[in-house]
Scaffold this motif. Structure first.
Motif, mmCIF file in Angstrom:
data_model
loop_
_atom_site.group_PDB
_atom_site.id
_atom_site.type_symbol
_atom_site.label_atom_id
_atom_site.label_comp_id
_atom_site.label_asym_id
_atom_site.label_seq_id
_atom_site.Cartn_x
_atom_site.Cartn_y
_atom_site.Cartn_z
ATOM 1 N N LEU A 91 -4.877 -3.157 -7.792
ATOM 2 C CA LEU A 91 -4.229 -4.444 -8.038
ATOM 3 C C LEU A 91 -5.086 -5.289 -8.964
ATOM 4 O O LEU A 91 -6.316 -5.273 -8.877
ATOM 5 C CB LEU A 91 -4.017 -5.194 -6.717
ATOM 6 C CG LEU A 91 -3.001 -4.593 -5.755
ATOM 7 C CD1 LEU A 91 -3.247 -5.103 -4.342
ATOM 8 C CD2 LEU A 91 -1.579 -4.930 -6.206
ATOM 9 N N SER A 92 -4.436 -6.036 -9.851
ATOM 10 C CA SER A 92 -5.135 -6.932 -10.762
ATOM 11 C C SER A 92 -4.458 -8.290 -10.795
ATOM 12 O O SER A 92 -3.251 -8.405 -10.553
ATOM 13 C CB SER A 92 -5.162 -6.362 -12.190
ATOM 14 O OG SER A 92 -6.042 -5.278 -12.285
ATOM 15 N N PHE A 93 -5.240 -9.304 -11.105
ATOM 16 C CA PHE A 93 -4.708 -10.651 -11.298
ATOM 17 C C PHE A 93 -3.673 -10.643 -12.413
ATOM 18 O O PHE A 93 -3.838 -9.978 -13.436
ATOM 19 C CB PHE A 93 -5.852 -11.602 -11.659
ATOM 20 C CG PHE A 93 -5.413 -12.987 -12.057
ATOM 21 C CD1 PHE A 93 -5.173 -13.951 -11.087
ATOM 22 C CD2 PHE A 93 -5.247 -13.320 -13.394
ATOM 23 C CE1 PHE A 93 -4.773 -15.229 -11.451
ATOM 24 C CE2 PHE A 93 -4.851 -14.598 -13.764
ATOM 25 C CZ PHE A 93 -4.618 -15.555 -12.785
ATOM 26 N N MET A 94 -2.604 -11.404 -12.214
ATOM 27 C CA MET A 94 -1.538 -11.530 -13.215
ATOM 28 C C MET A 94 -1.331 -13.007 -13.525
ATOM 29 O O MET A 94 -1.132 -13.814 -12.611
ATOM 30 C CB MET A 94 -0.244 -10.934 -12.665
ATOM 31 C CG MET A 94 0.927 -10.970 -13.631
ATOM 32 S SD MET A 94 2.425 -10.240 -12.878
ATOM 33 C CE MET A 94 3.436 -11.712 -12.694
ATOM 34 N N PRO A 95 -1.386 -13.401 -14.784
ATOM 35 C CA PRO A 95 -1.065 -14.789 -15.108
ATOM 36 C C PRO A 95 0.334 -15.136 -14.603
ATOM 37 O O PRO A 95 1.236 -14.294 -14.642
ATOM 38 C CB PRO A 95 -1.118 -14.819 -16.639
ATOM 39 C CG PRO A 95 -2.040 -13.692 -17.002
ATOM 40 C CD PRO A 95 -1.763 -12.627 -15.975
ATOM 41 N N PRO A 96 0.529 -16.341 -14.098
ATOM 42 C CA PRO A 96 1.852 -16.688 -13.555
ATOM 43 C C PRO A 96 2.917 -16.669 -14.635
ATOM 44 O O PRO A 96 2.666 -17.091 -15.775
ATOM 45 C CB PRO A 96 1.646 -18.111 -13.008
ATOM 46 C CG PRO A 96 0.476 -18.639 -13.776
ATOM 47 C CD PRO A 96 -0.414 -17.460 -14.026
ATOM 48 N N PRO A 97 4.116 -16.180 -14.323
ATOM 49 C CA PRO A 97 5.188 -16.164 -15.323
ATOM 50 C C PRO A 97 5.751 -17.572 -15.535
ATOM 51 O O PRO A 97 5.762 -18.393 -14.608
ATOM 52 C CB PRO A 97 6.232 -15.245 -14.693
ATOM 53 C CG PRO A 97 6.026 -15.401 -13.222
ATOM 54 C CD PRO A 97 4.545 -15.593 -13.041
ATOM 55 N N ILE A 98 6.207 -17.833 -16.710
ATOM 56 C CA ILE A 98 6.802 -19.135 -17.021
ATOM 57 C C ILE A 98 8.258 -19.144 -16.577
ATOM 58 O O ILE A 98 9.029 -18.248 -16.925
ATOM 59 C CB ILE A 98 6.713 -19.432 -18.530
ATOM 60 C CG1 ILE A 98 5.257 -19.532 -18.972
ATOM 61 C CG2 ILE A 98 7.462 -20.721 -18.872
ATOM 62 C CD1 ILE A 98 5.081 -19.606 -20.476
ATOM 63 N N GLY A 99 8.613 -20.153 -15.807
ATOM 64 C CA GLY A 99 10.006 -20.321 -15.412
ATOM 65 C C GLY A 99 10.730 -21.245 -16.378
ATOM 66 O O GLY A 99 11.759 -20.904 -16.949
ATOM 67 N N ILE A 125 -9.531 -7.454 -1.038
ATOM 68 C CA ILE A 125 -9.292 -6.864 0.270
ATOM 69 C C ILE A 125 -8.310 -5.696 0.172
ATOM 70 O O ILE A 125 -8.533 -4.619 0.734
ATOM 71 C CB ILE A 125 -8.786 -7.938 1.261
ATOM 72 C CG1 ILE A 125 -9.914 -8.902 1.606
ATOM 73 C CG2 ILE A 125 -8.231 -7.300 2.535
ATOM 74 C CD1 ILE A 125 -9.477 -10.109 2.393
ATOM 75 N N MET A 126 -7.215 -5.905 -0.549
ATOM 76 C CA MET A 126 -6.227 -4.839 -0.694
ATOM 77 C C MET A 126 -6.773 -3.681 -1.510
ATOM 78 O O MET A 126 -6.517 -2.508 -1.198
ATOM 79 C CB MET A 126 -4.949 -5.386 -1.323
ATOM 80 C CG MET A 126 -4.108 -6.249 -0.399
ATOM 81 S SD MET A 126 -3.620 -5.397 1.122
ATOM 82 C CE MET A 126 -2.710 -4.004 0.453
ATOM 83 N N ASN A 127 -7.518 -3.966 -2.556
ATOM 84 C CA ASN A 127 -8.083 -2.880 -3.361
ATOM 85 C C ASN A 127 -9.036 -2.016 -2.546
ATOM 86 O O ASN A 127 -9.161 -0.815 -2.780
ATOM 87 C CB ASN A 127 -8.793 -3.446 -4.590
ATOM 88 C CG ASN A 127 -7.825 -3.773 -5.710
ATOM 89 O OD1 ASN A 127 -6.737 -3.191 -5.798
ATOM 90 N ND2 ASN A 127 -8.199 -4.692 -6.576
ATOM 91 N N ASN A 128 -9.706 -2.618 -1.574
ATOM 92 C CA ASN A 128 -10.583 -1.834 -0.697
ATOM 93 C C ASN A 128 -9.792 -0.921 0.235
ATOM 94 O O ASN A 128 -10.329 0.068 0.749
ATOM 95 C CB ASN A 128 -11.464 -2.766 0.134
ATOM 96 C CG ASN A 128 -12.536 -3.442 -0.700
ATOM 97 O OD1 ASN A 128 -12.907 -2.960 -1.766
ATOM 98 N ND2 ASN A 128 -13.033 -4.577 -0.213
ATOM 99 N N GLN A 129 -8.514 -1.251 0.455
ATOM 100 C CA GLN A 129 -7.691 -0.474 1.379
ATOM 101 C C GLN A 129 -6.786 0.535 0.674
ATOM 102 O O GLN A 129 -6.342 1.502 1.297
ATOM 103 C CB GLN A 129 -6.819 -1.430 2.208
ATOM 104 C CG GLN A 129 -7.604 -2.378 3.091
ATOM 105 C CD GLN A 129 -6.719 -3.390 3.804
ATOM 106 O OE1 GLN A 129 -5.496 -3.283 3.766
ATOM 107 N NE2 GLN A 129 -7.329 -4.376 4.446
ATOM 108 N N LEU A 130 -6.511 0.313 -0.595
ATOM 109 C CA LEU A 130 -5.583 1.195 -1.310
ATOM 110 C C LEU A 130 -6.198 2.581 -1.535
ATOM 111 O O LEU A 130 -7.413 2.709 -1.715
ATOM 112 C CB LEU A 130 -5.205 0.585 -2.655
ATOM 113 C CG LEU A 130 -4.305 -0.651 -2.629
ATOM 114 C CD1 LEU A 130 -4.133 -1.217 -4.036
ATOM 115 C CD2 LEU A 130 -2.937 -0.329 -2.024
ATOM 116 N N SER A 150 0.803 -1.230 0.000
ATOM 117 C CA SER A 150 0.000 0.000 0.000
ATOM 118 C C SER A 150 0.833 1.276 0.000
ATOM 119 O O SER A 150 0.277 2.374 -0.081
ATOM 120 C CB SER A 150 -0.944 0.003 1.214
ATOM 121 O OG SER A 150 -0.219 -0.085 2.421
ATOM 122 N N ASN A 151 2.161 1.137 0.082
ATOM 123 C CA ASN A 151 3.021 2.327 0.174
ATOM 124 C C ASN A 151 4.024 2.432 -0.975
ATOM 125 O O ASN A 151 5.095 3.022 -0.815
ATOM 126 C CB ASN A 151 3.770 2.328 1.514
ATOM 127 C CG ASN A 151 2.853 2.518 2.698
ATOM 128 O OD1 ASN A 151 1.903 3.291 2.635
ATOM 129 N ND2 ASN A 151 3.104 1.796 3.774
#
Length: 515
Positions: A318-326, A307-312, A291-292
């Protein structure tokens, strides 16, 4: 493997309290997908004509004692059970980790008990719980549920074929770990959402230059977070089923992919792209980072996005991000959505028929609907053909506090869409997207016999302590990566071969039983 029953209890409490979410189903190979049922819920199904109620009965149920939703005798869930089954439920509350053992040793067990898999594996073979497989003729809905949900059935069938408990299903989606990011920051600086770990490193470097005091990539579950990172490299850290050949057992840190994962984290650590206290970071510290403008990419439970978007502050998001490929060519999240609480019937119960009737109701289509949504006019109304919870239910936890919905032992098979209907429209995308990325296998291991469990337990502890200490050293740079092969060799000195052999035998037996 160092995740005991009370760890899971605490995790479940954290997840369901913090998450305005609910659940997929582990029963089929694909979890429930909310894309087919958006906010507002499903229309109430037409109910068949009511049959005469069976004989009145009273049963005692040992269930959770949560300060977040204190148990109430007048909860709606118990009233609906009475109305639909003619069974009066008397709650007896778990007061600590010894409650089940004390109930069993007392000789006066409640008729139905909320249990974890480890407790079932311990006490079931000792005769404390009824073998439900012998009573499926009295529980046709339970039988149908297990046949339609093979992954649940796989987890409840003992090494010798008995079924000492039925696991809850449907309300575990809050345990799904996902990636998310500050989309406003990425848009502001025209940054690309990373699709690989190499791109994650590049964008983290860019963010570090823009915000020198930040640690762009932040996470708070210590080395347990490797269970989230692992699938992006095609593994889990410890014992797991081979996702390609699911008849085989592997150990993650033996795999070359594990070295790549640890090397990558070491690079992030060396360049101060992750915080120095990631190993011990708690929830409060994590929220402050997020948040900072001190962190911009993270992994957390799925409900934390809302929850975090309600506090920011306004303008941050914040948005969902597809997982990065390792490694490989597919992005993966760990396979989540599992539940670890189930229900067992006491072998000494004088009310077994009523207990079986109760289980059959909560695993029926009608029971699922009522125990998830309540009843029209009491908990919801129909608006534009869809169900809408009354105004006193503003978030998922209100369902528990007000009516007992989604609390332990009040449901068997939960409808995900009930709690999803309380999630904001703008926050539902994560629940739609996350199931698309689930790893083919989870970290759920095949059941061991009591003798196997006793023999392997000290080895599990030994290897867990060993790899935890050494992997932390590699990531922090306290041990050079040139010694990785020596570390892998030392796994065998800490019981690896015996552990793999034990779980391979258990997996072979499980496949044989499930034929």
């Amino acid at each position: 493997m160092k995740k005991g029953k009370w760890f899971w209890a605490a995790l479940a409490l954290t997840v369901v309290t913090a998450s305005a979410c609910s659940s997929g189903s582990e029963g089929t190979n694909e979890p429930a997908n909310p894309a087919t049922d958006t906010k507002g819920g499903t229309p109430a199904p037409e109910q068949p004509a009511e049959a005469a109620l069976p004989e009145e009965a009273t049963i005692r149920i040992l269930t959770e004692n949560s300060t977040a939703w204190p148990a109430k005798e007048d909860w709606g869930v118990w009233k609906w059970v009475k109305e639909e089954t003619n069974i009066t439920v008397k709650q007896e509350l778990i007061t600590g980790p010894e409650s089940l053992a004390l109930a069993i040793s007392s000789g006066d067990m409640p008729d139905i008990m909320s249990v974890f898999p480890a407790e079932v594996q311990k006490y079931g073979p000792q005769g404390a719980f009824e073998d439900l497989s012998k009573h499926m003729d009295k529980m046709p809905n339970v039988k149908a549920f297990l046949e339609a949900h093979p992954l649940v059935k796989q987890r409840v069938v003992s090494p010798t074929g008995e079924i000492y408990s039925i696991l809850n299903d449907g309300a575990g989606e809050g345990s799904q770990m996902v990636w998310f990011y500050r989309d406003d920051i990425f848009a502001k600086h025209n940054l690309q959402v990373p699709k690989t770990w190499d791109e994650l490193y590049t964008v983290s470097k860019q963010l570090k230059e823009l915000y020198p005091d930040s640690y762009p990539f932040t996470f708070r579950h210590g080395l347990n977070t490797l269970s989230t990172f692992g699938p992006t490299f095609g593994i889990y850290p410890q014992v797991f089923q081979d996702p390609v050949d699911q008849t085989k057992i592997k150990f993650g840190f033996e795999e070359p992919a594990a070295k790549t994962m640890v090397e990558t984290l070491n690079k992030f650590m060396a360049e101060k792209l992750i915080p120095p206290d990631w190993l011990t970071m708690d929830y409060k510290a994590w929220t402050q980072f997020m948040s900072n403008n001190q962190a911009f990419i993270t992994v957390q439970f799925i409900g934390q996005i809302e929850i975090m978007n309600n506090q920011l502050p306004e303008g941050q998001h914040l948005s969902f991000m597809p997982p990065p490929i390792g490694l490989g060519d597919k992005p993966y999240l760990p396979r989540g959505g599992y539940e670890n609480f189930g229900l067992a019937v006491a072998s000494t119960s004088p009310n077994k028929d009523a207990a079986f009737r109760y289980l059959d109701y909560i695993f029926s289509e009608k029971g699922r609907d009522i125990q998830s949504w309540g009843k029209e006019g009491e908990t919801y109304t129909i608006v534009d053909g869809k169900r809408k919870f009354n105004d006193n239910y503003k978030e998922a936890n209100d369902l528990r506090v007000v009516s007992g919905i989604m609390t332990a032992a009040t449901y068997g098979w939960f409808d995900f869409n009930a709690t999803l209907s309380l999630v904001k429209d703008s926050e539902q995308a994560a629940y739609v997207e996350a199931p698309k990325y689930r790893f083919p296998v989870g970290e759920i291991l095949p059941a061991l016999t009591p003798e196997e469990a006793e023999a392997v337990a000290p080895l599990n502890d030994q290897i867990w302590k060993f790899w935890q200490g050494e992997v932390a050293k590699f990531i922090y740079g306290e041990r050079p990566m040139s010694e990785w092969e020596s570390f892998v060799a030392d796994l065998s000195k800490n019981g690896l071969n015996e552990i793999k052999t034990t779980y391979q035998k258990a997996l072979d037996r499980q496949y044989e039983i499930m034929k």
